[in-house]
Motif scaffolding. Structure first.
Motif, mmCIF file in Angstrom:
data_model
loop_
_atom_site.group_PDB
_atom_site.id
_atom_site.type_symbol
_atom_site.label_atom_id
_atom_site.label_comp_id
_atom_site.label_asym_id
_atom_site.label_seq_id
_atom_site.Cartn_x
_atom_site.Cartn_y
_atom_site.Cartn_z
ATOM 1 N N ALA A 86 0.821 -1.211 0.000
ATOM 2 C CA ALA A 86 0.000 0.000 0.000
ATOM 3 C C ALA A 86 0.854 1.259 0.000
ATOM 4 O O ALA A 86 0.445 2.303 -0.517
ATOM 5 C CB ALA A 86 -0.937 -0.002 1.205
ATOM 6 N N ALA A 87 2.053 1.168 0.553
ATOM 7 C CA ALA A 87 2.959 2.312 0.592
ATOM 8 C C ALA A 87 3.637 2.561 -0.750
ATOM 9 O O ALA A 87 4.355 3.552 -0.906
ATOM 10 C CB ALA A 87 4.015 2.100 1.676
ATOM 11 N N ARG A 88 3.440 1.654 -1.699
ATOM 12 C CA ARG A 88 4.042 1.802 -3.030
ATOM 13 C C ARG A 88 2.966 1.689 -4.102
ATOM 14 O O ARG A 88 2.953 0.748 -4.895
ATOM 15 C CB ARG A 88 5.125 0.755 -3.250
ATOM 16 N N PRO A 89 2.069 2.678 -4.181
ATOM 17 C CA PRO A 89 1.015 2.629 -5.198
ATOM 18 C C PRO A 89 1.582 2.831 -6.603
ATOM 19 O O PRO A 89 2.733 3.248 -6.772
ATOM 20 C CB PRO A 89 0.094 3.790 -4.800
ATOM 21 N N TRP A 90 0.747 2.556 -7.593
ATOM 22 C CA TRP A 90 1.171 2.718 -8.982
ATOM 23 C C TRP A 90 1.649 4.135 -9.260
ATOM 24 O O TRP A 90 2.568 4.342 -10.047
ATOM 25 C CB TRP A 90 0.030 2.346 -9.940
ATOM 26 N N SER A 91 1.056 5.116 -8.620
ATOM 27 C CA SER A 91 1.474 6.502 -8.849
ATOM 28 C C SER A 91 2.936 6.704 -8.429
ATOM 29 O O SER A 91 3.681 7.444 -9.078
ATOM 30 C CB SER A 91 0.560 7.470 -8.108
ATOM 31 N N ARG A 92 3.356 6.056 -7.363
ATOM 32 C CA ARG A 92 4.749 6.176 -6.933
ATOM 33 C C ARG A 92 5.675 5.507 -7.943
ATOM 34 O O ARG A 92 6.730 6.046 -8.285
ATOM 35 C CB ARG A 92 4.931 5.547 -5.553
ATOM 36 N N TYR A 93 5.278 4.333 -8.424
ATOM 37 C CA TYR A 93 6.058 3.636 -9.446
ATOM 38 C C TYR A 93 6.190 4.516 -10.685
ATOM 39 O O TYR A 93 7.278 4.680 -11.235
ATOM 40 C CB TYR A 93 5.390 2.304 -9.781
ATOM 41 N N ARG A 94 5.059 5.131 -11.101
ATOM 42 C CA ARG A 94 5.064 6.015 -12.274
ATOM 43 C C ARG A 94 6.034 7.175 -12.066
ATOM 44 O O ARG A 94 6.841 7.484 -12.936
ATOM 45 C CB ARG A 94 3.649 6.537 -12.511
ATOM 46 N N ASP A 95 5.949 7.805 -10.896
ATOM 47 C CA ASP A 95 6.813 8.949 -10.619
ATOM 48 C C ASP A 95 8.285 8.557 -10.599
ATOM 49 O O ASP A 95 9.144 9.289 -11.101
ATOM 50 C CB ASP A 95 6.419 9.603 -9.300
ATOM 51 N N GLU A 96 8.595 7.406 -10.024
ATOM 52 C CA GLU A 96 9.980 6.936 -9.998
ATOM 53 C C GLU A 96 10.475 6.643 -11.404
ATOM 54 O O GLU A 96 11.616 6.965 -11.754
ATOM 55 C CB GLU A 96 10.103 5.703 -9.112
ATOM 56 N N LEU A 97 9.626 6.040 -12.223
ATOM 57 C CA LEU A 97 9.992 5.738 -13.605
ATOM 58 C C LEU A 97 10.216 7.022 -14.397
ATOM 59 O O LEU A 97 11.176 7.123 -15.165
ATOM 60 C CB LEU A 97 8.917 4.871 -14.262
ATOM 61 N N ARG A 98 9.353 8.009 -14.183
ATOM 62 C CA ARG A 98 9.548 9.300 -14.847
ATOM 63 C C ARG A 98 10.885 9.929 -14.454
ATOM 64 O O ARG A 98 11.570 10.526 -15.281
ATOM 65 C CB ARG A 98 8.415 10.253 -14.483
ATOM 66 N N GLY A 99 11.250 9.796 -13.192
ATOM 67 C CA GLY A 99 12.526 10.331 -12.732
ATOM 68 C C GLY A 99 13.706 9.661 -13.415
ATOM 69 O O GLY A 99 14.681 10.319 -13.795
ATOM 70 N N VAL A 100 13.617 8.352 -13.586
ATOM 71 C CA VAL A 100 14.683 7.616 -14.272
ATOM 72 C C VAL A 100 14.788 8.064 -15.720
ATOM 73 O O VAL A 100 15.879 8.340 -16.226
ATOM 74 C CB VAL A 100 14.437 6.091 -14.184
ATOM 75 N N VAL A 101 13.646 8.178 -16.392
ATOM 76 C CA VAL A 101 13.631 8.596 -17.790
ATOM 77 C C VAL A 101 14.174 10.011 -17.924
ATOM 78 O O VAL A 101 14.981 10.302 -18.818
ATOM 79 C CB VAL A 101 12.212 8.473 -18.402
ATOM 80 N N ALA A 102 13.769 10.899 -17.038
ATOM 81 C CA ALA A 102 14.264 12.288 -17.087
ATOM 82 C C ALA A 102 15.771 12.307 -16.886
ATOM 83 O O ALA A 102 16.478 13.080 -17.548
ATOM 84 C CB ALA A 102 13.568 13.128 -16.022
#
Length: 108
Positions: A86-102
């Motif tokens: 619950a502490a790692r929702p899809w939105s967090r995964y998305r944000d982390e992935l965006r950070g990697v891509v950026a």
């Protein structure tokens, strides 16, 4: 199927970050996997699941036996797994992935 299960065995030899581990945890499965699952950010050995060395069968079997024999342990780990997921929702995964891509785009 996961919601109806108590344990999720994932004897992987290589994963970047196995989302299936997070999915199983979110459904209340106690995950028993290898150190190669890439789940270090969510799975804490003995706290919300179990991690064994790759290519070792007996430790996985022992964890399943222990979980089968100890419903209190199984329930404690299941609750901890759900909380960690619950502490790692899809939105967090998305944000982390965006950070990697950026970061990759900035490195060009």
């Amino acid at each position: 199927l996961m919601r109806a299960s108590d344990v999720f065995l994932f004897p992987t030899l290589f994963e970047g970050m196995a989302l299936v581990v997070l999915e199983a945890m979110s459904q209340g499965c106690v995950v028993v996997t290898t150190a190669c699952a890439g789940a270090d950010a969510v799975l804490v050995d003995g706290t919300n699941g179990f991690v064994v060395e790759p290519r070792t069968v007996e430790p996985m079997v022992e964890h399943v036996r222990r979980l089968h024999a100890d419903p209190v342990l199984r329930r404690r780990l299941r609750d901890a797994a759900r909380a960690a997921a619950a502490a790692r929702p899809w939105s967090r995964y998305r944000d982390e992935l965006r950070g990697v891509v950026a970061g990759l785009e900035g490195a060009r």
